[in-house]
Design an enzyme around this catalytic site. Structure first.
Site, PDB file in Angstrom:
ATOM      1  N   HIS A 222       0.004  12.082  -5.571  1.00  0.00           N
ATOM      2  CA  HIS A 222      -0.548  12.130  -4.212  1.00  0.00           C
ATOM      3  C   HIS A 222       0.551  11.956  -3.172  1.00  0.00           C
ATOM      4  CE1 HIS A 222      -3.583  11.582  -1.041  1.00  0.00           C
ATOM      5  NE2 HIS A 222      -2.627  10.834  -0.517  1.00  0.00           N
ATOM      6  N   GLU A 223       1.388  10.934  -3.383  1.00  0.00           N
ATOM      7  CA  GLU A 223       2.456  10.664  -2.405  1.00  0.00           C
ATOM      8  C   GLU A 223       3.482  11.786  -2.411  1.00  0.00           C
ATOM      9  OE1 GLU A 223       0.306   7.540  -1.399  1.00  0.00           O
ATOM     10  OE2 GLU A 223       1.912   8.551  -0.320  1.00  0.00           O
TER      11      GLU A 223
ATOM     12  N   HIS B  81       2.583  14.635  -0.272  1.00  0.00           N
ATOM     13  CA  HIS B  81       2.963  14.500   1.140  1.00  0.00           C
ATOM     14  C   HIS B  81       4.413  14.951   1.327  1.00  0.00           C
ATOM     15  CE1 HIS B  81      -0.634  12.633   2.642  1.00  0.00           C
ATOM     16  NE2 HIS B  81      -0.550  11.621   1.819  1.00  0.00           N
TER      17      HIS B  81
ATOM     18  N   HIS C  14       0.865  -1.185   0.000  1.00  0.00           N
ATOM     19  CA  HIS C  14       0.000   0.000   0.000  1.00  0.00           C
ATOM     20  C   HIS C  14       0.903   1.236   0.000  1.00  0.00           C
ATOM     21  CE1 HIS C  14      -4.002   1.714   0.672  1.00  0.00           C
ATOM     22  NE2 HIS C  14      -3.368   2.643   1.356  1.00  0.00           N
ATOM     23  N   ALA C  15       0.741   2.099  -1.008  1.00  0.00           N
ATOM     24  CA  ALA C  15       1.670   3.232  -1.176  1.00  0.00           C
ATOM     25  C   ALA C  15       1.733   4.095   0.079  1.00  0.00           C
ATOM     26  CB  ALA C  15       1.212   4.080  -2.363  1.00  0.00           C
TER      27      ALA C  15
ATOM     28  N   TYR D 205      -9.695  11.863   4.116  1.00  0.00           N
ATOM     29  CA  TYR D 205      -9.826  11.769   2.658  1.00  0.00           C
ATOM     30  C   TYR D 205     -11.123  12.404   2.179  1.00  0.00           C
ATOM     31  CZ  TYR D 205      -5.944   8.545   3.193  1.00  0.00           C
ATOM     32  OH  TYR D 205      -4.728   7.975   3.516  1.00  0.00           O
TER      33      TYR D 205
ATOM     34  N   HIS E  42      -7.090   0.559   5.677  1.00  0.00           N
ATOM     35  CA  HIS E  42      -7.068   1.520   6.777  1.00  0.00           C
ATOM     36  C   HIS E  42      -7.695   0.982   8.051  1.00  0.00           C
ATOM     37  CE1 HIS E  42      -6.391   3.620   3.086  1.00  0.00           C
ATOM     38  NE2 HIS E  42      -5.886   4.611   3.750  1.00  0.00           N
TER      39      HIS E  42
ATOM     40  N   GLU F 188      -3.799  15.390   2.773  1.00  0.00           N
ATOM     41  CA  GLU F 188      -4.272  14.472   1.726  1.00  0.00           C
ATOM     42  C   GLU F 188      -4.641  15.210   0.447  1.00  0.00           C
ATOM     43  OE1 GLU F 188      -3.349  11.509   4.231  1.00  0.00           O
ATOM     44  OE2 GLU F 188      -3.605  11.662   2.077  1.00  0.00           O
TER      45      GLU F 188
HETATM   46  C1  LIG Z   1       3.884   6.906   6.960  1.00  0.00           C
HETATM   47  C2  LIG Z   1       2.515   7.165   6.459  1.00  0.00           C
HETATM   48  O1  LIG Z   1       1.589   6.417   6.689  1.00  0.00           O
HETATM   49  N1  LIG Z   1       2.320   8.299   5.734  1.00  0.00           N
HETATM   50  C3  LIG Z   1       1.011   8.665   5.191  1.00  0.00           C
HETATM   51  C4  LIG Z   1       1.048  10.105   4.710  1.00  0.00           C
HETATM   52  C5  LIG Z   1       1.042  11.068   5.906  1.00  0.00           C
HETATM   53  O2  LIG Z   1       0.061  11.030   6.651  1.00  0.00           O
HETATM   54  O3  LIG Z   1       2.029  11.822   6.068  1.00  0.00           O
HETATM   55  C6  LIG Z   1       0.722   7.775   3.983  1.00  0.00           C
HETATM   56  O4  LIG Z   1       1.530   7.727   3.088  1.00  0.00           O
HETATM   57  N2  LIG Z   1      -0.447   7.080   3.933  1.00  0.00           N
HETATM   58  C7  LIG Z   1      -0.743   6.145   2.854  1.00  0.00           C
HETATM   59  C8  LIG Z   1      -1.907   6.589   1.969  1.00  0.00           C
HETATM   60  C9  LIG Z   1      -1.863   5.793   0.659  1.00  0.00           C
HETATM   61  C10 LIG Z   1      -3.062   6.003  -0.302  1.00  0.00           C
HETATM   62  C11 LIG Z   1      -4.397   5.814   0.373  1.00  0.00           C
HETATM   63  O5  LIG Z   1      -4.526   5.048   1.309  1.00  0.00           O
HETATM   64  N3  LIG Z   1      -5.446   6.494  -0.194  1.00  0.00           N
HETATM   65  C12 LIG Z   1      -6.816   6.196   0.266  1.00  0.00           C
HETATM   66  C13 LIG Z   1      -7.809   7.264  -0.212  1.00  0.00           C
HETATM   67  C14 LIG Z   1      -7.456   7.936  -1.498  1.00  0.00           C
HETATM   68  C15 LIG Z   1      -7.861   7.381  -2.707  1.00  0.00           C
HETATM   69  C16 LIG Z   1      -7.569   8.038  -3.902  1.00  0.00           C
HETATM   70  C17 LIG Z   1      -6.857   9.257  -3.869  1.00  0.00           C
HETATM   71  O6  LIG Z   1      -6.581   9.940  -5.020  1.00  0.00           O
HETATM   72  C18 LIG Z   1      -6.428   9.783  -2.655  1.00  0.00           C
HETATM   73  C19 LIG Z   1      -6.718   9.114  -1.478  1.00  0.00           C
HETATM   74  C20 LIG Z   1      -7.234   4.835  -0.313  1.00  0.00           C
HETATM   75  O7  LIG Z   1      -6.484   4.302  -1.130  1.00  0.00           O
HETATM   76  O8  LIG Z   1      -8.298   4.342   0.100  1.00  0.00           O
HETATM   77  C21 LIG Z   1      -2.962   4.957  -1.409  1.00  0.00           C
HETATM   78  C22 LIG Z   1      -2.764   5.690  -2.703  1.00  0.00           C
HETATM   79  C23 LIG Z   1      -3.265   7.100  -2.474  1.00  0.00           C
HETATM   80  C24 LIG Z   1      -2.990   7.349  -1.016  1.00  0.00           C
HETATM   81  C25 LIG Z   1      -1.787   8.078   1.687  1.00  0.00           C
HETATM   82  O9  LIG Z   1      -0.840   8.495   1.021  1.00  0.00           O
HETATM   83  O10 LIG Z   1      -2.666   8.839   2.155  1.00  0.00           O
HETATM   84 ZN   LIG Z   2      -2.182  10.621   1.439  1.00  0.00          ZN
END
Ligand SMILES: CC(=O)N[C@@H](CC(=O)O)C(=O)NC[C@H](CC1(C(=O)N[C@@H](Cc2ccc(O)cc2)C(=O)O)CCCC1)C(=O)O
Ligand SMILES: [Zn+2]
Length: 633
Positions: A352-353, A356, A322-323, A499, A489, A387
């Protein structure tokens, strides 16, 4: 004389406070670096040794948090009198200890439960549809690819069901114990339950009411889109499977959780014509994203980023695919870990990443408590803005004009047809996400508060999935299942309302930046919001940078005001962006006589419990059918 003395005392207090906080922050950053490094090693290479190391590091970090919290408490009654709000806010944030308040053995159990649930999720495997003996399919990239590309109803149903069997169902008991310990920790911090602790960082009495209001404003657009997609899927899969007025079977939207329908774009988009990223490499995708940030006069990635990031799935080991983006709390080391697929949707994830990382870079000079985001401490900062950053840039990248500029789209015809085509693709990603982004924590808040009892966890989940998303499980569910656990999550215990907030505010940020870039003019029909591309606008970039540099040192309405001039989450902007599409959908649904909304008399989920758990068997077997909940759409 007295006034002079009082002033001298308050200045002395302020100086002592500043020194105290600086010393704590220096130590805190060091502890954070150590803990984050252990988290990283485990997440990028799941082994028993790394798991033990991570568990030890988490306990060490919690001991530090407890020591710091104990020393901060000694300032109670004094820090509140400090005149500098910047100092007061640091004390306020450091006064909430988080789960480190648990007794040591409870904390160890709590941490191990979360790590165990995440590991089950990240290493779950599924057997082939056509070859039940071959059981090596993983969520990324295998199951994700099947859901994106397969149009075989049976195969999609198999993958959807077996993923939940291999992930969610296996962590149901872990989650029961986890909820009890989470609530115990929340109470030790003065909150009623963990849900209250999660909404605390939004610093607003009306936060949950505001969210409900936003959803009411967005629901009509969602229902129009739902009705249109249901027709397209019915034409593809037939009326027997997809009824004219019913919920849509969840396994057909191109996404494991039905949270993003953009992969059924080919079925739904009225006029074909797609961008393609074939021939790219993950490295090129990351460089493309970095180039966009640099074009806005924002900061490029430091060399450590390119040195330590993992941007392609490493072979031969288990890891959390998971990214994620990581801030190692030392102002130098920032990384992304992503099992990047060369697809358009992964290009958006890259942005997105990187959003951050850009936020980390812009606020790295701030004290740790103001560097919001997922630092190891678990009093989560709001995160709604965090986000939104990458997604804001992706709104510009996704436009046909920009895709052509960077060679990902050959021909562009700037006409109404392409407009609708583009807006529909964007709506399949952004509008379909809204009910899901909202219900994830609606369900968890009710679980933490006890409103949803553990004997009804799964059917309460499907109640929300039916009511908000208008979807149904392809096969009937029961309380043997734990479908929320099949979404990252939940086992990873990452709050999700951030989100939903992001998907609303990112359009407010986009509008402000587009105005600044001269790319959007509400009075000029040639410059609608959805055609704006802020690429190379240093004016827009400087405005965004100013907001990012605040971190969480200011309450979020102030940060929003710095960027947009407004102080509230405002759904009217996302509706303005999609207005042309909303009009088109209404007409198209009317033309086809489509029923807008959904209802069903099916039993989507029965209260049947695993034998050992069933205390008082509900009379007559299946509980009052969820499905009889006629739509209140
Ligand atoms: C060390 C740590 O944990 N760091 C935090 C960052 C921080 O808090 O500093 C972090 O990297 N969290 C991972 C998480 C990953 C993703 C995610 O989970 N997305 C949601 C919802 C969504 C869906 C589509 C979209 O366009 C945007 C969001 C899902 O996939 O359901 C998967 C790919 C996209 C973002 C993230 O980057 O938010
Ligand atoms: Zn994010």
């Amino acid at each position: 004389h007295l006034a002079g003395q009082a002033r001298a005392e308050s200045e002395q207090l302020e100086e002592d406070a500043r020194n105290f906080l600086n010393e704590l922050d220096a130590r805190g950053s060091q502890e954070c670096t150590e803990a984050t490094m252990s988290n990283w090693k485990y997440a990028s290479d799941i082994t028993e040794e790394h798991r033990e190391e991570k568990a030890a590091a988490q306990l060490k970090y919690a001991a530090w948090e407890k020591e710091a919290w104990g020393r901060v408490r000694k300032w109670n009654g004094k820090w509140e009198t400090l005149s500098d709000p910047f100092l007061r806010r640091q004390f306020k944030f450091m006064s909430v200890l988080g789960t480190a308040a648990l007794p040591k053995q409870d904390l160890e159990k709590y941490n191990n439960l979360v790590t165990e649930m995440s590991t089950i999720y990240s290493t779950a495997k599924v057997c082939q549809y056509k070859d039940p003996k071959s059981c090596k399919l993983e969520l990324e990239p295998d199951l994700t690819r099947i859901l994106r590309t397969s149009r075989d109803y049976g195969e999609l149903e198999h993958v959807w069901k077996m993923w939940r069997y291999s992930s969610g169902r296996r962590i149901r008991d872990h989650y029961k114990l986890f909820v009890r310990l989470a609530n115990k920790a929340a109470k030790l911090n003065g909150f009623d339950n963990m849900g209250e602790m999660w909404v605390y960082p939004y610093e607003s009495e009306t936060f949950r009411a505001d969210l409900a209001e936003l959803w009411e404003q967005l629901k009509p657009l969602y229902q129009q889109l739902h009705a249109y997609v249901r027709r397209k899927l019915r034409e593809k899969y037939g009326e027997r499977r997809i009824s004219r007025r019913g919920p849509i079977p969840a396994h057909l939207m191109g996404n494991m959780w039905s949270q993003d329908w953009s992969e059924v774009n080919d079925l739904a988009v009225p006029f074909p014509g797609k961008a393609s990223i074939d021939g790219y490499t993950p490295r090129r995708m990351f460089e493309l994203s970095e180039e966009f940030f640099a074009s806005l006069n924002l900061t490029r990635m430091p060399s450590e980023f390119w040195e330590h990031s993992i941007i392609e799935k490493p072979q031969g080991r288990d890891l959390v695919c998971h990214a994620s983006a990581w801030d190692f709390c030392n102002g130098k080391d920032f990384r992304i870990k992503q099992c990047t697929d060369v697809t358009m949707s992964d290009l958006l994830t890259v942005h997105h990443e990187m959003g951050h990382i850009e936020y980390y870079l812009q606020y790295k000079h701030l004290p740790g408590v103001f560097r919001s985001g997922a630092n190891p401490g678990d009093v989560p900062h709001a995160g709604g803005f965090h986000e939104a950053v990458g997604d804001v840039l992706a709104l510009s990248v996704a436009t046909p004009k920009h895709l052509q500029k960077i060679g990902l789209l050959q021909e562009v015809h700037d006409d109404q047809e392409e407009d609708i085509n583009f807006l529909l693709k964007m709506a399949l990603e952004k509008i379909t996400f809204l009910p899901f982004g909202y219900l994830m924590d609606l369900w968890r808040w009710d679980v933490f508060s006890g409103k949803t009892h553990e004997d009804n966890w799964n059917c309460a989940w499907w109640d929300l999935r039916f009511k908000l998303q208008g979807i149904k499980p392809p096969v009937q569910r029961s309380e043997y299942d734990f479908d929320p656990g099949a979404k990252y999550h939940i086992p990873a215990n990452v709050p999700y309302i951030r989100y939903f907030v992001s998907f609303v505010v990112q359009f407010q940020f986009h509008k402000a930046l587009c105005m600044k870039a001269g790319e959007y003019d509400p009075l000029n029909p040639a410059k609608p919001l959805h055609k704006c591309d802020i690429y190379q606008s240093t004016d827009a970039g400087n405005l965004l940078g100013k907001m990012l540099q605040l971190g969480s040192s200011k309450e979020w309405p102030e940060a929003m005001e710095a960027l947009t001039g407004g102080r509230r989450m405002d759904a009217s902007v996302i509706r303005e962006y999609f207005k042309p599409l909303e009009n088109w959908l209404k007409k198209d649904n009317e033309r086809h006589g489509e029923f807008v909304g959904w209802e069903t008399d099916e039993v989507l989920c029965t209260s049947e419990l695993p034998r050992e758990e069933a205390k008082s068997e509900p009379s007559g077997g299946a509980a009052p059918a969820l499905g009889l909940m006629l739509v209140a759409a």
